[in-house]
Scaffold this active site. Structure first.
Site, PDB file in Angstrom:
ATOM      1  N   ARG A  48       0.819  -1.218   0.000  1.00 50.85           N
ATOM      2  CA  ARG A  48       0.000   0.000   0.000  1.00 50.85           C
ATOM      3  C   ARG A  48       0.856   1.274   0.000  1.00 50.85           C
ATOM      4  O   ARG A  48       0.461   2.296   0.574  1.00 50.85           O
ATOM      5  CB  ARG A  48      -0.944   0.041   1.224  1.00 50.85           C
ATOM      6  CG  ARG A  48      -2.029  -1.023   1.197  1.00 50.85           C
ATOM      7  CD  ARG A  48      -3.163  -0.650   0.276  1.00 50.85           C
ATOM      8  NE  ARG A  48      -4.026  -1.799   0.022  1.00 50.85           N
ATOM      9  CZ  ARG A  48      -5.141  -2.071   0.688  1.00 50.85           C
ATOM     10  NH1 ARG A  48      -5.545  -1.265   1.625  1.00 50.85           N
ATOM     11  NH2 ARG A  48      -5.840  -3.140   0.387  1.00 50.85           N
ATOM     12  N   ARG A  94      -3.621   6.120   0.990  1.00 50.22           N
ATOM     13  CA  ARG A  94      -4.218   7.275   1.665  1.00 50.22           C
ATOM     14  C   ARG A  94      -3.299   8.037   2.610  1.00 50.22           C
ATOM     15  O   ARG A  94      -3.604   9.148   2.999  1.00 50.22           O
ATOM     16  CB  ARG A  94      -5.490   6.832   2.411  1.00 50.22           C
ATOM     17  CG  ARG A  94      -6.658   6.627   1.464  1.00 50.22           C
ATOM     18  CD  ARG A  94      -7.879   6.155   2.196  1.00 50.22           C
ATOM     19  NE  ARG A  94      -7.667   4.794   2.675  1.00 50.22           N
ATOM     20  CZ  ARG A  94      -8.529   4.120   3.422  1.00 50.22           C
ATOM     21  NH1 ARG A  94      -9.651   4.687   3.812  1.00 50.22           N
ATOM     22  NH2 ARG A  94      -8.286   2.882   3.803  1.00 50.22           N
ATOM     23  N   ARG A 136      -7.338  10.877  -5.966  1.00 50.10           N
ATOM     24  CA  ARG A 136      -8.557  10.086  -5.784  1.00 50.10           C
ATOM     25  C   ARG A 136      -9.788  10.999  -5.833  1.00 50.10           C
ATOM     26  O   ARG A 136     -10.804  10.660  -6.438  1.00 50.10           O
ATOM     27  CB  ARG A 136      -8.513   9.351  -4.446  1.00 50.10           C
ATOM     28  CG  ARG A 136      -9.661   8.375  -4.244  1.00 50.10           C
ATOM     29  CD  ARG A 136      -9.744   7.963  -2.787  1.00 50.10           C
ATOM     30  NE  ARG A 136     -10.589   6.816  -2.529  1.00 50.10           N
ATOM     31  CZ  ARG A 136     -11.906   6.855  -2.462  1.00 50.10           C
ATOM     32  NH1 ARG A 136     -12.553   7.989  -2.690  1.00 50.10           N
ATOM     33  NH2 ARG A 136     -12.600   5.772  -2.187  1.00 50.10           N
ATOM     34  N   ASP A 142      -6.635  -3.024  -7.607  1.00 49.15           N
ATOM     35  CA  ASP A 142      -7.150  -3.698  -6.424  1.00 49.15           C
ATOM     36  C   ASP A 142      -7.361  -5.166  -6.747  1.00 49.15           C
ATOM     37  O   ASP A 142      -7.512  -5.530  -7.917  1.00 49.15           O
ATOM     38  CB  ASP A 142      -8.462  -3.074  -5.945  1.00 49.15           C
ATOM     39  CG  ASP A 142      -8.748  -3.489  -4.508  1.00 49.15           C
ATOM     40  OD1 ASP A 142      -8.121  -2.942  -3.590  1.00 49.15           O
ATOM     41  OD2 ASP A 142      -9.575  -4.407  -4.306  1.00 49.15           O
ATOM     42  N   TYR A 145     -14.496 -12.476  -0.385  1.00 49.83           N
ATOM     43  CA  TYR A 145     -15.187 -11.204  -0.643  1.00 49.83           C
ATOM     44  C   TYR A 145     -16.441 -11.412  -1.477  1.00 49.83           C
ATOM     45  O   TYR A 145     -17.468 -10.763  -1.261  1.00 49.83           O
ATOM     46  CB  TYR A 145     -14.242 -10.219  -1.356  1.00 49.83           C
ATOM     47  CG  TYR A 145     -13.234  -9.587  -0.419  1.00 49.83           C
ATOM     48  CD1 TYR A 145     -13.615  -8.576   0.461  1.00 49.83           C
ATOM     49  CD2 TYR A 145     -11.916  -9.995  -0.401  1.00 49.83           C
ATOM     50  CE1 TYR A 145     -12.691  -7.989   1.318  1.00 49.83           C
ATOM     51  CE2 TYR A 145     -10.990  -9.424   0.458  1.00 49.83           C
ATOM     52  CZ  TYR A 145     -11.383  -8.426   1.320  1.00 49.83           C
ATOM     53  OH  TYR A 145     -10.488  -7.851   2.180  1.00 49.83           O
TER      54      TYR A 145
HETATM   55  O1  1CP Z   1       0.270   0.473  -3.260  1.00 52.85           O
HETATM   56  C1  1CP Z   1      -0.194  -0.679  -3.347  1.00 52.85           C
HETATM   57  O2  1CP Z   1       0.018  -1.578  -2.515  1.00 52.85           O
HETATM   58  C2  1CP Z   1      -0.968  -1.031  -4.614  1.00 52.85           C
HETATM   59  C3  1CP Z   1      -2.370  -1.005  -4.559  1.00 52.85           C
HETATM   60  C4  1CP Z   1      -3.243  -1.990  -3.803  1.00 52.85           C
HETATM   61  C5  1CP Z   1      -3.102  -3.354  -3.537  1.00 52.85           C
HETATM   62  C6  1CP Z   1      -1.892  -4.248  -3.797  1.00 52.85           C
HETATM   63  C7  1CP Z   1      -4.523  -1.614  -3.341  1.00 52.85           C
HETATM   64  C8  1CP Z   1      -5.059  -0.265  -3.416  1.00 52.85           C
HETATM   65  N1  1CP Z   1      -5.155  -2.733  -2.876  1.00 52.85           N
HETATM   66  C9  1CP Z   1      -4.310  -3.806  -2.957  1.00 52.85           C
HETATM   67  C10 1CP Z   1      -4.597  -5.197  -2.583  1.00 52.85           C
HETATM   68  C11 1CP Z   1      -5.789  -5.524  -1.760  1.00 52.85           C
HETATM   69  N2  1CP Z   1      -7.058  -4.989  -1.838  1.00 52.85           N
HETATM   70  C12 1CP Z   1      -5.813  -6.550  -0.795  1.00 52.85           C
HETATM   71  C13 1CP Z   1      -4.644  -7.454  -0.494  1.00 52.85           C
HETATM   72  C14 1CP Z   1      -3.684  -6.855   0.460  1.00 52.85           C
HETATM   73  C15 1CP Z   1      -4.203  -6.738   1.883  1.00 52.85           C
HETATM   74  O3  1CP Z   1      -4.365  -7.790   2.542  1.00 52.85           O
HETATM   75  O4  1CP Z   1      -4.427  -5.591   2.297  1.00 52.85           O
HETATM   76  C16 1CP Z   1      -7.108  -6.589  -0.239  1.00 52.85           C
HETATM   77  C17 1CP Z   1      -7.599  -7.525   0.849  1.00 52.85           C
HETATM   78  C18 1CP Z   1      -7.892  -5.611  -0.909  1.00 52.85           C
HETATM   79  C19 1CP Z   1      -9.335  -5.324  -0.703  1.00 52.85           C
HETATM   80  C20 1CP Z   1      -9.509  -3.917  -0.310  1.00 52.85           C
HETATM   81  N3  1CP Z   1      -9.459  -2.882  -1.193  1.00 52.85           N
HETATM   82  C21 1CP Z   1      -9.630  -3.374   0.986  1.00 52.85           C
HETATM   83  C22 1CP Z   1      -9.660  -4.180   2.301  1.00 52.85           C
HETATM   84  C23 1CP Z   1     -11.052  -4.436   2.729  1.00 52.85           C
HETATM   85  C24 1CP Z   1     -11.110  -5.216   4.040  1.00 52.85           C
HETATM   86  O5  1CP Z   1     -11.316  -6.434   4.003  1.00 52.85           O
HETATM   87  O6  1CP Z   1     -10.963  -4.590   5.105  1.00 52.85           O
HETATM   88  C25 1CP Z   1      -9.704  -1.991   0.862  1.00 52.85           C
HETATM   89  C26 1CP Z   1      -9.886  -0.966   1.944  1.00 52.85           C
HETATM   90  C27 1CP Z   1      -9.576  -1.696  -0.519  1.00 52.85           C
HETATM   91  C28 1CP Z   1      -9.523  -0.361  -1.150  1.00 52.85           C
HETATM   92  C29 1CP Z   1      -8.173   0.084  -1.522  1.00 52.85           C
HETATM   93  N4  1CP Z   1      -7.323  -0.609  -2.354  1.00 52.85           N
HETATM   94  C30 1CP Z   1      -6.170   0.104  -2.537  1.00 52.85           C
HETATM   95  C31 1CP Z   1      -6.299   1.332  -1.789  1.00 52.85           C
HETATM   96  C32 1CP Z   1      -5.273   2.417  -1.754  1.00 52.85           C
HETATM   97  C33 1CP Z   1      -7.553   1.307  -1.150  1.00 52.85           C
HETATM   98  C34 1CP Z   1      -8.152   2.409  -0.306  1.00 52.85           C
HETATM   99  C35 1CP Z   1      -9.206   3.047  -1.135  1.00 52.85           C
HETATM  100  C36 1CP Z   1      -9.440   4.489  -0.879  1.00 52.85           C
HETATM  101  O7  1CP Z   1      -8.780   5.347  -1.486  1.00 52.85           O
HETATM  102  O8  1CP Z   1     -10.361   4.793  -0.091  1.00 52.85           O
END
Ligand code: 1CP
Length: 357
Positions: free
Chosen positions: A30, A34, A43, A80, A157
Protein backbone atom coordinates in the site's frame (compact mmCIF):
# COMPACT_ATOMS: atom_id res chain seq x y z
CA UNK A 1 30.38 1.79 -7.20
CA UNK A 2 29.59 -1.39 -5.29
CA UNK A 3 31.49 -4.56 -6.26
CA UNK A 4 28.11 -6.26 -6.75
CA UNK A 5 26.27 -5.20 -9.90
CA UNK A 6 23.08 -4.22 -8.19
CA UNK A 7 21.53 -0.89 -7.53
CA UNK A 8 18.06 0.52 -7.31
CA UNK A 9 17.22 -0.70 -10.83
CA UNK A 10 17.66 -4.40 -10.05
CA UNK A 11 18.34 -5.18 -6.38
CA UNK A 12 14.69 -6.19 -5.83
CA UNK A 13 14.74 -8.75 -8.68
CA UNK A 14 18.17 -10.01 -7.66
CA UNK A 15 17.00 -10.53 -4.06
CA UNK A 16 13.90 -12.40 -5.30
CA UNK A 17 16.24 -14.76 -7.14
CA UNK A 18 18.45 -15.04 -4.02
CA UNK A 19 21.40 -13.37 -5.75
CA UNK A 20 23.80 -11.03 -3.85
CA UNK A 21 22.84 -7.35 -3.61
CA UNK A 22 24.60 -4.16 -2.48
CA UNK A 23 21.95 -3.51 0.17
CA UNK A 24 18.55 -4.84 1.20
CA UNK A 25 15.79 -3.79 -1.22
CA UNK A 26 12.56 -2.38 0.19
CA UNK A 27 9.05 -1.67 -1.03
CA UNK A 28 5.95 -1.28 1.13
CA UNK A 29 2.50 -2.81 0.74
CA UNK A 30 0.00 0.00 0.00
CA UNK A 31 2.92 2.37 -0.70
CA UNK A 32 0.55 4.29 -2.99
CA UNK A 33 -2.38 5.09 -0.77
CA UNK A 34 -4.22 7.28 1.66
CA UNK A 35 -1.23 8.21 3.90
CA UNK A 36 -0.04 10.38 0.96
CA UNK A 37 -1.85 13.72 0.51
CA UNK A 38 -1.15 13.63 -3.24
CA UNK A 39 -2.93 10.25 -3.44
CA UNK A 40 -5.99 11.69 -1.69
CA UNK A 41 -5.98 14.61 -4.14
CA UNK A 42 -5.85 12.34 -7.22
CA UNK A 43 -8.56 10.09 -5.78
CA UNK A 44 -10.74 13.16 -5.23
CA UNK A 45 -10.16 14.19 -8.84
CA UNK A 46 -11.05 10.67 -10.05
CA UNK A 47 -14.39 10.85 -8.20
CA UNK A 48 -14.25 7.24 -6.98
CA UNK A 49 -11.72 4.55 -6.20
CA UNK A 50 -12.83 2.42 -9.17
CA UNK A 51 -12.51 5.38 -11.55
CA UNK A 52 -8.94 5.67 -10.32
CA UNK A 53 -8.30 1.97 -11.03
CA UNK A 54 -10.03 2.07 -14.44
CA UNK A 55 -8.00 5.03 -15.73
CA UNK A 56 -4.50 3.87 -16.79
CA UNK A 57 -3.29 7.51 -16.67
CA UNK A 58 -4.50 8.09 -13.09
CA UNK A 59 -3.38 4.60 -11.96
CA UNK A 60 0.06 5.41 -13.41
CA UNK A 61 0.11 8.79 -11.65
CA UNK A 62 -0.57 7.30 -8.19
CA UNK A 63 1.82 4.37 -8.78
CA UNK A 64 4.61 6.93 -9.29
CA UNK A 65 3.76 9.14 -6.28
CA UNK A 66 5.64 7.18 -3.57
CA UNK A 67 8.63 6.70 -5.94
CA UNK A 68 8.87 10.45 -6.48
CA UNK A 69 9.25 10.92 -2.73
CA UNK A 70 11.19 7.90 -1.48
CA UNK A 71 14.08 5.70 -2.70
CA UNK A 72 11.88 2.58 -2.91
CA UNK A 73 13.28 -0.36 -4.89
CA UNK A 74 10.08 -1.45 -6.65
CA UNK A 75 6.83 -0.01 -7.93
CA UNK A 76 3.54 -1.87 -7.51
CA UNK A 77 0.74 -1.52 -10.01
CA UNK A 78 -2.02 0.63 -8.58
CA UNK A 79 -5.19 -1.44 -8.75
CA UNK A 80 -7.15 -3.70 -6.42
CA UNK A 81 -7.61 -7.43 -5.96
CA UNK A 82 -11.36 -7.02 -6.49
CA UNK A 83 -11.12 -6.09 -10.20
CA UNK A 84 -11.68 -9.77 -11.13
CA UNK A 85 -15.00 -10.18 -9.24
CA UNK A 86 -16.06 -6.77 -10.55
CA UNK A 87 -15.43 -7.96 -14.12
CA UNK A 88 -17.47 -11.09 -13.30
CA UNK A 89 -20.47 -8.81 -12.79
CA UNK A 90 -20.77 -8.59 -8.99
CA UNK A 91 -21.17 -4.79 -9.00
CA UNK A 92 -18.23 -3.48 -6.93
CA UNK A 93 -18.29 -0.11 -5.19
CA UNK A 94 -16.19 1.64 -2.53
CA UNK A 95 -17.87 4.20 -0.29
CA UNK A 96 -15.47 6.89 0.98
CA UNK A 97 -13.78 5.72 4.17
CA UNK A 98 -15.50 2.30 4.04
CA UNK A 99 -14.41 -1.00 2.58
CA UNK A 100 -15.51 -2.62 -0.69
CA UNK A 101 -19.14 -3.70 -1.30
CA UNK A 102 -20.64 -6.02 -3.88
CA UNK A 103 -24.18 -5.26 -5.03
CA UNK A 104 -24.64 -8.94 -6.00
CA UNK A 105 -22.82 -11.22 -3.56
CA UNK A 106 -22.74 -14.91 -4.53
CA UNK A 107 -25.40 -16.57 -2.44
CA UNK A 108 -26.79 -19.34 -4.66
CA UNK A 109 -25.26 -22.37 -6.32
CA UNK A 110 -26.90 -21.21 -9.53
CA UNK A 111 -25.06 -17.86 -9.40
CA UNK A 112 -21.76 -19.73 -8.95
CA UNK A 113 -22.42 -21.99 -11.92
CA UNK A 114 -23.08 -18.98 -14.18
CA UNK A 115 -19.66 -17.36 -13.58
CA UNK A 116 -17.19 -17.14 -16.45
CA UNK A 117 -13.50 -16.27 -16.70
CA UNK A 118 -13.12 -12.53 -17.52
CA UNK A 119 -10.94 -11.67 -20.51
CA UNK A 120 -7.90 -9.71 -19.20
CA UNK A 121 -7.56 -7.93 -22.56
CA UNK A 122 -11.35 -7.38 -22.70
CA UNK A 123 -13.33 -6.11 -19.68
CA UNK A 124 -10.10 -5.94 -17.64
CA UNK A 125 -8.01 -4.30 -20.36
CA UNK A 126 -7.51 -1.21 -18.18
CA UNK A 127 -5.18 -3.30 -15.98
CA UNK A 128 -2.62 -4.44 -18.64
CA UNK A 129 -2.99 -0.96 -20.18
CA UNK A 130 -1.90 0.56 -16.85
CA UNK A 131 1.03 -1.90 -16.68
CA UNK A 132 2.20 -0.85 -20.17
CA UNK A 133 1.94 2.84 -19.31
CA UNK A 134 3.71 2.49 -15.92
CA UNK A 135 6.59 0.52 -17.48
CA UNK A 136 7.10 3.34 -19.98
CA UNK A 137 6.99 5.95 -17.22
CA UNK A 138 9.40 4.01 -14.95
CA UNK A 139 11.83 3.71 -17.85
CA UNK A 140 13.98 1.08 -16.12
CA UNK A 141 14.43 3.01 -12.84
CA UNK A 142 12.90 0.25 -10.68
CA UNK A 143 10.98 -2.97 -11.51
CA UNK A 144 7.17 -3.12 -11.58
CA UNK A 145 5.20 -5.65 -9.52
CA UNK A 146 1.85 -6.90 -10.81
CA UNK A 147 -0.60 -8.64 -8.50
CA UNK A 148 -3.83 -10.50 -7.93
CA UNK A 149 -5.85 -11.79 -5.01
CA UNK A 150 -5.71 -15.53 -4.36
CA UNK A 151 -8.72 -17.63 -5.36
CA UNK A 152 -9.64 -18.24 -1.70
CA UNK A 153 -9.39 -14.55 -0.74
CA UNK A 154 -11.43 -13.45 -3.77
CA UNK A 155 -14.05 -16.09 -2.94
CA UNK A 156 -14.31 -14.70 0.62
CA UNK A 157 -15.19 -11.20 -0.64
CA UNK A 158 -17.53 -12.52 -3.35
CA UNK A 159 -19.56 -14.75 -1.06
CA UNK A 160 -19.56 -12.39 1.95
CA UNK A 161 -20.26 -9.31 -0.24
CA UNK A 162 -17.60 -7.21 1.55
CA UNK A 163 -15.24 -7.27 4.52
CA UNK A 164 -16.19 -9.63 7.34
CA UNK A 165 -14.88 -10.79 10.69
CA UNK A 166 -16.95 -13.96 10.93
CA UNK A 167 -16.63 -15.52 7.46
CA UNK A 168 -20.03 -17.09 8.14
CA UNK A 169 -21.33 -17.35 4.56
CA UNK A 170 -18.14 -18.61 2.94
CA UNK A 171 -17.51 -21.19 5.67
CA UNK A 172 -21.10 -22.39 5.56
CA UNK A 173 -20.67 -22.86 1.80
CA UNK A 174 -17.36 -24.66 2.44
CA UNK A 175 -18.92 -27.18 4.79
CA UNK A 176 -22.43 -27.54 3.35
CA UNK A 177 -21.53 -27.47 -0.36
CA UNK A 178 -17.79 -28.10 -0.74
CA UNK A 179 -18.20 -29.00 -4.43
CA UNK A 180 -19.80 -25.62 -5.16
CA UNK A 181 -16.91 -23.82 -3.44
CA UNK A 182 -14.43 -25.93 -5.42
CA UNK A 183 -16.27 -24.94 -8.59
CA UNK A 184 -16.00 -21.26 -7.62
CA UNK A 185 -12.29 -21.64 -6.74
CA UNK A 186 -11.66 -23.40 -10.04
CA UNK A 187 -13.10 -20.53 -12.11
CA UNK A 188 -11.18 -18.04 -9.93
CA UNK A 189 -7.92 -19.98 -10.33
CA UNK A 190 -8.30 -19.87 -14.12
CA UNK A 191 -9.19 -16.16 -13.93
CA UNK A 192 -6.17 -15.31 -11.75
CA UNK A 193 -3.89 -17.30 -14.05
CA UNK A 194 -4.87 -15.49 -17.27
CA UNK A 195 -5.00 -12.14 -15.42
CA UNK A 196 -1.42 -12.49 -14.13
CA UNK A 197 -0.23 -13.82 -17.49
CA UNK A 198 -1.69 -10.70 -19.15
CA UNK A 199 0.11 -8.47 -16.63
CA UNK A 200 3.37 -10.34 -17.31
CA UNK A 201 2.88 -10.06 -21.09
CA UNK A 202 2.23 -6.32 -20.60
CA UNK A 203 5.51 -5.88 -18.71
CA UNK A 204 5.09 -6.80 -15.00
CA UNK A 205 8.55 -7.94 -13.81
CA UNK A 206 7.35 -9.83 -10.71
CA UNK A 207 3.87 -10.87 -9.61
CA UNK A 208 2.46 -11.19 -6.13
CA UNK A 209 -0.56 -13.23 -5.05
CA UNK A 210 -2.33 -11.82 -1.97
CA UNK A 211 -3.91 -14.59 0.09
CA UNK A 212 -4.98 -12.10 2.73
CA UNK A 213 -7.52 -14.45 4.34
CA UNK A 214 -5.62 -17.75 4.20
CA UNK A 215 -5.07 -17.47 7.95
CA UNK A 216 -8.75 -17.79 8.87
CA UNK A 217 -8.83 -21.47 7.88
CA UNK A 218 -8.20 -24.55 10.03
CA UNK A 219 -5.15 -26.49 8.75
CA UNK A 220 -7.02 -29.14 6.75
CA UNK A 221 -9.34 -26.56 5.20
CA UNK A 222 -6.35 -24.34 4.41
CA UNK A 223 -4.64 -27.12 2.46
CA UNK A 224 -7.80 -27.98 0.54
CA UNK A 225 -9.29 -24.55 -0.17
CA UNK A 226 -6.32 -22.16 -0.19
CA UNK A 227 -2.92 -23.86 -0.56
CA UNK A 228 -3.96 -26.25 -3.35
CA UNK A 229 -4.87 -23.40 -5.69
CA UNK A 230 -1.82 -21.32 -4.75
CA UNK A 231 0.28 -24.33 -5.78
CA UNK A 232 -1.68 -24.77 -9.00
CA UNK A 233 -1.04 -21.11 -9.87
CA UNK A 234 2.66 -21.13 -8.95
CA UNK A 235 3.13 -24.18 -11.18
CA UNK A 236 0.99 -23.25 -14.16
CA UNK A 237 1.44 -19.51 -14.71
CA UNK A 238 3.35 -18.82 -17.90
CA UNK A 239 6.13 -16.53 -16.63
CA UNK A 240 7.34 -15.48 -20.07
CA UNK A 241 10.90 -15.38 -21.46
CA UNK A 242 12.31 -13.57 -18.37
CA UNK A 243 10.91 -16.21 -16.01
CA UNK A 244 9.09 -13.58 -13.92
CA UNK A 245 9.28 -14.44 -10.19
CA UNK A 246 6.13 -15.17 -8.17
CA UNK A 247 5.67 -13.95 -4.58
CA UNK A 248 2.96 -15.58 -2.45
CA UNK A 249 1.69 -13.78 0.66
CA UNK A 250 -0.60 -15.98 2.71
CA UNK A 251 -1.32 -13.78 5.69
CA UNK A 252 -1.68 -15.49 9.07
CA UNK A 253 -0.65 -18.84 7.59
CA UNK A 254 2.73 -19.12 9.30
CA UNK A 255 1.92 -22.66 10.38
CA UNK A 256 2.18 -23.60 6.69
CA UNK A 257 5.54 -22.03 5.82
CA UNK A 258 7.18 -25.41 5.11
CA UNK A 259 4.40 -26.37 2.72
CA UNK A 260 4.27 -22.91 1.12
CA UNK A 261 8.00 -23.02 0.41
CA UNK A 262 7.45 -26.11 -1.76
CA UNK A 263 4.67 -24.98 -4.09
CA UNK A 264 6.99 -23.45 -6.71
CA UNK A 265 6.86 -19.77 -5.67
CA UNK A 266 10.14 -17.82 -5.69
CA UNK A 267 9.39 -15.82 -2.55
CA UNK A 268 7.00 -15.79 0.38
CA UNK A 269 5.59 -12.69 2.02
CA UNK A 270 5.71 -13.06 5.80
CA UNK A 271 3.66 -11.19 8.41
CA UNK A 272 5.24 -10.01 11.67
CA UNK A 273 3.97 -12.79 13.93
CA UNK A 274 6.90 -15.07 13.01
CA UNK A 275 10.60 -14.19 13.13
CA UNK A 276 12.42 -14.10 9.78
CA UNK A 277 15.23 -16.24 11.22
CA UNK A 278 12.74 -18.94 12.11
CA UNK A 279 10.90 -18.57 8.79
CA UNK A 280 14.22 -18.91 6.99
CA UNK A 281 15.05 -22.15 8.81
CA UNK A 282 11.63 -23.62 8.14
CA UNK A 283 11.70 -22.72 4.45
CA UNK A 284 15.19 -24.17 4.04
CA UNK A 285 16.53 -21.67 1.50
CA UNK A 286 13.97 -22.79 -1.10
CA UNK A 287 12.43 -19.28 -1.33
CA UNK A 288 13.33 -15.65 -0.75
CA UNK A 289 11.45 -13.96 2.11
CA UNK A 290 9.65 -10.62 1.99
CA UNK A 291 8.77 -8.76 5.19
CA UNK A 292 8.10 -8.37 7.99
CA UNK A 293 8.15 -5.28 10.20
CA UNK A 294 5.02 -4.74 12.31
CA UNK A 295 3.15 -1.93 10.45
CA UNK A 296 2.50 -0.24 13.82
CA UNK A 297 6.26 0.47 14.08
CA UNK A 298 5.51 3.36 11.69
CA UNK A 299 3.92 5.18 14.66
CA UNK A 300 7.08 4.93 16.78
CA UNK A 301 9.67 7.71 17.11
CA UNK A 302 12.25 7.71 14.25
CA UNK A 303 14.98 6.29 16.48
CA UNK A 304 12.71 3.43 17.67
CA UNK A 305 11.67 2.73 14.09
CA UNK A 306 15.34 2.44 13.07
CA UNK A 307 15.91 0.02 15.94
CA UNK A 308 13.02 -2.13 14.79
CA UNK A 309 14.43 -2.15 11.24
CA UNK A 310 17.79 -3.25 12.64
CA UNK A 311 16.09 -6.10 14.53
CA UNK A 312 14.28 -7.37 11.42
CA UNK A 313 17.52 -7.27 9.38
CA UNK A 314 19.49 -9.07 12.11
CA UNK A 315 16.78 -11.67 12.51
CA UNK A 316 17.04 -12.54 8.79
CA UNK A 317 20.83 -12.62 9.16
CA UNK A 318 23.55 -12.74 6.53
CA UNK A 319 23.24 -13.84 2.93
CA UNK A 320 20.90 -12.95 0.08
CA UNK A 321 17.17 -13.54 -0.37
CA UNK A 322 15.58 -10.83 1.81
CA UNK A 323 13.25 -8.13 0.55
CA UNK A 324 12.26 -5.71 3.30
CA UNK A 325 8.56 -4.85 3.64
CA UNK A 326 6.00 -4.28 6.37
CA UNK A 327 4.15 -7.39 7.51
CA UNK A 328 0.93 -5.89 6.09
CA UNK A 329 -0.12 -2.62 4.42
CA UNK A 330 0.95 0.81 5.66
CA UNK A 331 -1.97 2.38 7.54
CA UNK A 332 -3.65 5.59 6.29
CA UNK A 333 -2.80 7.81 9.29
CA UNK A 334 0.98 7.28 9.22
CA UNK A 335 3.11 10.41 8.82
CA UNK A 336 4.66 10.14 5.31
CA UNK A 337 8.01 11.33 6.69
CA UNK A 338 8.25 8.00 8.52
CA UNK A 339 8.55 6.29 5.13
CA UNK A 340 11.78 8.22 4.53
CA UNK A 341 13.10 7.11 7.93
CA UNK A 342 12.16 3.50 7.12
CA UNK A 343 13.64 3.40 3.60
CA UNK A 344 16.87 5.16 4.61
CA UNK A 345 17.31 2.88 7.64
CA UNK A 346 16.86 -0.28 5.53
CA UNK A 347 19.35 0.85 2.90
CA UNK A 348 21.89 2.09 5.41
CA UNK A 349 21.71 -0.83 7.84
CA UNK A 350 21.27 -3.36 5.01
CA UNK A 351 24.72 -2.44 3.66
CA UNK A 352 26.20 -3.61 6.94
CA UNK A 353 24.44 -6.96 6.82
CA UNK A 354 27.75 -8.83 6.39
CA UNK A 355 28.66 -7.67 9.91
CA UNK A 356 25.67 -9.45 11.45
CA UNK A 357 27.14 -12.95 11.51
O1 1CP B 1 0.27 0.47 -3.26
C1 1CP B 1 -0.19 -0.68 -3.35
O2 1CP B 1 0.02 -1.58 -2.51
C2 1CP B 1 -0.97 -1.03 -4.61
C3 1CP B 1 -2.37 -1.00 -4.56
C4 1CP B 1 -3.24 -1.99 -3.80
C5 1CP B 1 -3.10 -3.35 -3.54
C6 1CP B 1 -1.89 -4.25 -3.80
C7 1CP B 1 -4.52 -1.61 -3.34
C8 1CP B 1 -5.06 -0.27 -3.42
N1 1CP B 1 -5.16 -2.73 -2.88
C9 1CP B 1 -4.31 -3.81 -2.96
C10 1CP B 1 -4.60 -5.20 -2.58
C11 1CP B 1 -5.79 -5.52 -1.76
N2 1CP B 1 -7.06 -4.99 -1.84
C12 1CP B 1 -5.81 -6.55 -0.79
C13 1CP B 1 -4.64 -7.45 -0.49
C14 1CP B 1 -3.68 -6.86 0.46
C15 1CP B 1 -4.20 -6.74 1.88
O3 1CP B 1 -4.36 -7.79 2.54
O4 1CP B 1 -4.43 -5.59 2.30
C16 1CP B 1 -7.11 -6.59 -0.24
C17 1CP B 1 -7.60 -7.52 0.85
C18 1CP B 1 -7.89 -5.61 -0.91
C19 1CP B 1 -9.33 -5.32 -0.70
C20 1CP B 1 -9.51 -3.92 -0.31
N3 1CP B 1 -9.46 -2.88 -1.19
C21 1CP B 1 -9.63 -3.37 0.99
C22 1CP B 1 -9.66 -4.18 2.30
C23 1CP B 1 -11.05 -4.44 2.73
C24 1CP B 1 -11.11 -5.22 4.04
O5 1CP B 1 -11.32 -6.43 4.00
O6 1CP B 1 -10.96 -4.59 5.11
C25 1CP B 1 -9.70 -1.99 0.86
C26 1CP B 1 -9.89 -0.97 1.94
C27 1CP B 1 -9.58 -1.70 -0.52
C28 1CP B 1 -9.52 -0.36 -1.15
C29 1CP B 1 -8.17 0.08 -1.52
N4 1CP B 1 -7.32 -0.61 -2.35
C30 1CP B 1 -6.17 0.10 -2.54
C31 1CP B 1 -6.30 1.33 -1.79
C32 1CP B 1 -5.27 2.42 -1.75
C33 1CP B 1 -7.55 1.31 -1.15
C34 1CP B 1 -8.15 2.41 -0.31
C35 1CP B 1 -9.21 3.05 -1.14
C36 1CP B 1 -9.44 4.49 -0.88
O7 1CP B 1 -8.78 5.35 -1.49
O8 1CP B 1 -10.36 4.79 -0.09
Amino acid sequence: MSPIDSGRHNRFLRALRQQPVDTTPIWVMRQAGRYLPEYRATRQRAGSFMNLCRSPELACEVTMQPLDRFELDAAILFSDILTIPDAMGLGLSFAEGEGPRFAYPLRTLDAISRLGVPDPEGELKYVPDAVRLIRRELDGSVPLIGFSGSPWTLACYMVEGGPTEKFAHIKKLMWDHPQALHQLLEVLTQSVQVYLEAQIAAGAQAVMIFDSWGGVLAPGDYREFSLANLAKLAQSINRGPDNVPIIVFSRGANGHLEALSQIGADALGVDWTVGLGEARKRTGGRVALQGNLDPAAMYAAPESLRQQVDMVLRDYGTGPGHIFNLGHGITPDVNPEQMRVLVDAVHELGRRRDLFA
